[in-house]
Scaffold this motif. Structure first.
Motif, PDB file in Angstrom:
ATOM      1  N   PRO A  98      19.537  36.473  40.061  1.00 43.99           N
ATOM      2  CA  PRO A  98      20.040  35.480  39.113  1.00 43.99           C
ATOM      3  C   PRO A  98      21.111  34.574  39.703  1.00 43.99           C
ATOM      4  O   PRO A  98      21.713  33.798  38.987  1.00 43.99           O
ATOM      5  N   PHE A  99      21.332  34.670  41.030  1.00 48.11           N
ATOM      6  CA  PHE A  99      22.450  33.942  41.632  1.00 48.11           C
ATOM      7  C   PHE A  99      22.185  32.445  41.747  1.00 48.11           C
ATOM      8  O   PHE A  99      23.066  31.679  42.071  1.00 48.11           O
ATOM      9  N   ASN A 100      20.914  32.024  41.519  1.00 45.84           N
ATOM     10  CA  ASN A 100      20.551  30.631  41.738  1.00 45.84           C
ATOM     11  C   ASN A 100      20.520  29.786  40.464  1.00 45.84           C
ATOM     12  O   ASN A 100      19.976  28.715  40.455  1.00 45.84           O
ATOM     13  N   GLN A 101      21.118  30.305  39.393  1.00 50.98           N
ATOM     14  CA  GLN A 101      21.093  29.520  38.149  1.00 50.98           C
ATOM     15  C   GLN A 101      22.027  28.339  38.216  1.00 50.98           C
ATOM     16  O   GLN A 101      23.189  28.482  38.567  1.00 50.98           O
ATOM     17  N   GLU A 119      15.587  18.161  33.218  1.00 53.08           N
ATOM     18  CA  GLU A 119      16.432  18.504  34.367  1.00 53.08           C
ATOM     19  C   GLU A 119      16.719  20.003  34.381  1.00 53.08           C
ATOM     20  O   GLU A 119      16.605  20.676  35.408  1.00 53.08           O
ATOM     21  N   GLU A 120      17.083  20.517  33.191  1.00 50.68           N
ATOM     22  CA  GLU A 120      17.381  21.948  33.055  1.00 50.68           C
ATOM     23  C   GLU A 120      16.174  22.794  33.458  1.00 50.68           C
ATOM     24  O   GLU A 120      16.278  23.758  34.216  1.00 50.68           O
ATOM     25  N   LYS A 121      15.004  22.412  32.955  1.00 45.58           N
ATOM     26  CA  LYS A 121      13.794  23.206  33.215  1.00 45.58           C
ATOM     27  C   LYS A 121      13.378  23.132  34.682  1.00 45.58           C
ATOM     28  O   LYS A 121      12.952  24.115  35.266  1.00 45.58           O
ATOM     29  N   LEU A 122      13.533  21.933  35.261  1.00 41.22           N
ATOM     30  CA  LEU A 122      13.213  21.788  36.686  1.00 41.22           C
ATOM     31  C   LEU A 122      14.077  22.719  37.527  1.00 41.22           C
ATOM     32  O   LEU A 122      13.608  23.365  38.453  1.00 41.22           O
ATOM     33  N   ASN A 123      15.352  22.794  37.160  1.00 41.00           N
ATOM     34  CA  ASN A 123      16.257  23.695  37.877  1.00 41.00           C
ATOM     35  C   ASN A 123      15.831  25.136  37.731  1.00 41.00           C
ATOM     36  O   ASN A 123      15.848  25.910  38.676  1.00 41.00           O
ATOM     37  N   GLU A 124      15.453  25.471  36.501  1.00 37.65           N
ATOM     38  CA  GLU A 124      15.057  26.839  36.219  1.00 37.65           C
ATOM     39  C   GLU A 124      13.881  27.251  37.109  1.00 37.65           C
ATOM     40  O   GLU A 124      13.806  28.382  37.568  1.00 37.65           O
ATOM     41  N   TYR A 125      12.958  26.302  37.335  1.00 41.02           N
ATOM     42  CA  TYR A 125      11.783  26.616  38.157  1.00 41.02           C
ATOM     43  C   TYR A 125      11.934  26.095  39.584  1.00 41.02           C
ATOM     44  O   TYR A 125      10.949  25.810  40.264  1.00 41.02           O
ATOM     45  N   ASN A 126      13.192  25.975  40.031  1.00 41.18           N
ATOM     46  CA  ASN A 126      13.474  25.595  41.412  1.00 41.18           C
ATOM     47  C   ASN A 126      12.782  24.314  41.841  1.00 41.18           C
ATOM     48  O   ASN A 126      12.357  24.178  42.984  1.00 41.18           O
ATOM     49  N   SER A 163      25.844  23.164  34.983  1.00 38.40           N
ATOM     50  CA  SER A 163      26.004  21.760  35.338  1.00 38.40           C
ATOM     51  C   SER A 163      25.227  20.821  34.418  1.00 38.40           C
ATOM     52  O   SER A 163      25.723  19.776  34.056  1.00 38.40           O
ATOM     53  N   THR A 164      24.010  21.202  34.040  1.00 35.96           N
ATOM     54  CA  THR A 164      23.166  20.248  33.335  1.00 35.96           C
ATOM     55  C   THR A 164      23.308  20.303  31.818  1.00 35.96           C
ATOM     56  O   THR A 164      23.195  19.288  31.162  1.00 35.96           O
TER      57      THR A 164
END
Ligand SMILES: Nc1ncnc2c1ncn2[C@@H]1O[C@H](COP(=O)(O)OP(=O)(O)OP(=O)(O)O)[C@@H](O)[C@H]1O
Ligand SMILES: [Mg+2]
Length: 453
Positions: free
Chosen positions: A384-387, A418-425, A391-392
């Motif tokens: 979970p370190f990559n959340q 943006e949030e979802k894109l981050n969630e899926y890297n 920020s968004t």
């Protein structure tokens, strides 16, 4: 590797014969004819040992010895003199000479003294190395305001005899702080005894801390000293003090007030001089309300409260902590250090770190072992370190600043994607599937809102 000996004497014949003898014995030999030349040669050859004549013209032996010891305190020096008198010998030893031998030199005595001095210097070096390692182990990394304040507090409080209560979440570095206080105190020459109150069963904690007399309880076959005995003139570190039994708490309080206690099952009063440093991650005020922690002990301990801040209160310390752990592990595991570019460090600074510094340390260790490449990119950071959560989400606020529904919808859509894109890297297919739109449509929106990475 052979050891180097620097021979200093203003008589050329002595230099020559010693050079011959010592080379035959397998030493590297350097020579100097004066004190000044000796200082130069020390710098050039970094000898393991020096044989130094006491009577020389110019700078004499004692003066040279003083200079050498000043610059290289751990370098061993054996003094030589033909006009030996006990006073000069004593003086040389006071300045720091290892030994003193008289001319004419007996080969046997000379070699014996050389070997002793070399063995001694090996030990000195080893002790020095261990001390440095020990210091490094307890080095508190962090330049944030919160850590700078804490370090300042440690510096002020350490030399006093005050009892200290350290609080802070799991893995914030409470033990590290306790060690730093002891090390900077007048008691640092004496031991710091650590007791983890949570790890000892409640019915044994009293005997562990205060010792017991023979036959005090079933199983007490012999008399045993307790931790408070062992910590005499030093420090006792009561870790997880919130888990201490009420009985042990009241005895500890008495030590604080009277510096004395009795062993379990004993009547003899034992006096000790002990400084207590306690640590807890519990909220002791809540424990007091519950009746599991003595209020009077809390107040006595809490005269100097120290709170170790959580890692998320000082994320600016994360880069230097990462650096520290990378070099630590590459030393221990003998692996090449890896680089953490700034995007990776940025990502690590956004995680909440509920396990604080310990959690960060474990992650770095894991990355050092598991990652093949020398550079740790954001893709190498596992969940979970990559959340990138914090920020968004804030983008959502702007939804309410616009009056038009159309604009607000757009703001919302942008923040959501943006949030979802981050969630899926940043994986388009996965994101598109998750939010239920076509890939091509998602591409279009990414372009429209300028969300491309
Ligand atoms: N500021 C720091 N600089 C370098 N290392 C640190 C720092 N803080 C903590 N550490 C490291 O993190 C680990 C956890 O620290 P420590 O054991 O002191 O935490 P703690 O607060 O006593 O934890 P717990 O509540 O779980 O007992 C240790 O390996 C320690 O060396
Ligand atoms: Mg601890």
């Amino acid at each position: 590797m052979s050891k180097t000996i620097l021979v200093v004497d203003d008589e050329t014949s002595i230099l020559q014969s010693l050079e011959g003898i010592l080379s035959d014995e397998g030493f590297e030999v350097a020579t100097a004819e004066s004190g000044l030349e000796a200082l130069k040669k020390v710098e050039e050859t970094m000898p393991d040992l020096i044989l130094l004549d006491i009577w020389m013209s110019g700078m004499d032996g004692i003066e040279t010895l003083e200079k050498i010891k000043d610059l290289y305190p751990r370098l061993q020096v054996i003094m030589m003199s033909g006009h030996g008198n006990i006073e000069t010998a004593v003086k040389a030893t006071k300045v720091g000479a290892y030994d003193y031998i008289e001319k004419p030199l007996s080969l046997e005595k000379l070699l014996l003294s050389i070997n002793n001095a070399l063995a001694h210097s090996r030990l000195t070096e080893e002790v020095h190395f261990l001390k440095e390692k020990e210091m490094k182990k307890y080095n508190i990394v962090g330049k944030s305001k919160a850590m700078a304040d804490l370090k300042e507090q440690i510096r002020i409080v350490a030399p006093t005899n005050a009892w200290i209560l350290i609080s802070g979440e799991n893995g914030t570095g409470k033990e590290l702080v306790a060690h730093a206080i002891h090390r900077l105190s007048h008691r640092s020459g004496n031991p710091m005894i650590e007791v983890n109150c949570a790890a000892i069963p409640e019915d044994l904690i009293e005997s562990e801390l205060f010792g017991h007399e023979k036959g005090a309880f079933t199983g007490a076959a012999t008399m045993r000293k307790g931790k408070f005995d062992s910590a005499h003139e030093g420090t006792i570190f009561l870790d997880e003090i919130g888990d201490m039994s009420l009985k042990a708490q009241s005895k500890t309080l008495r030590i604080l007030q009277e510096q004395k206690f009795e062993r379990v099952g004993g009547t003899k009063t034992i006096e000790v001089d002990v400084r207590v440093i306690a640590a807890t991650n519990k909220d002791l005020e809540t424990e007091i309300e519950k009746g599991t922690f003595r209020e009077d002990l809390y107040f006595r301990l809490n005269v100097i409260p120290m709170r170790v801040p959580s890692l998320r209160e000082r994320t600016e310390d994360i880069p230097s902590l990462v650096q520290e752990f990378v070099s630590e592990f590459s030393l221990i595991a003998k692996v090449e250090p890896k680089t953490f570019p700034s995007e990776t460090l940025d990502l690590l600074q956004q995680y909440e770190w509920p396990g604080n510094v310990r959690e960060l340390k474990n992650l770095i260790e894991r990355l050092m072992i598991m990652t093949q490449s020398d550079v740790i990119t954001t893709k190498d950071i596992p969940a979970p370190f990559n959340q990138k959560a914090r920020s968004t989400r804030s983008g959502i606020e702007t939804v309410f600043t616009s009056d038009s529904l159309k604009e607000a919808k757009g703001e919302f859509e942008k923040a959501f994607i943006e949030e979802k894109l981050n969630e899926y890297n940043g994986n388009i297919s996965q994101t598109a599937e998750a939010i239920g739109i076509e890939r091509s449509n998602l591409h279009k929106k990414i372009k429209q809102y300028n969300l491309g990475r």
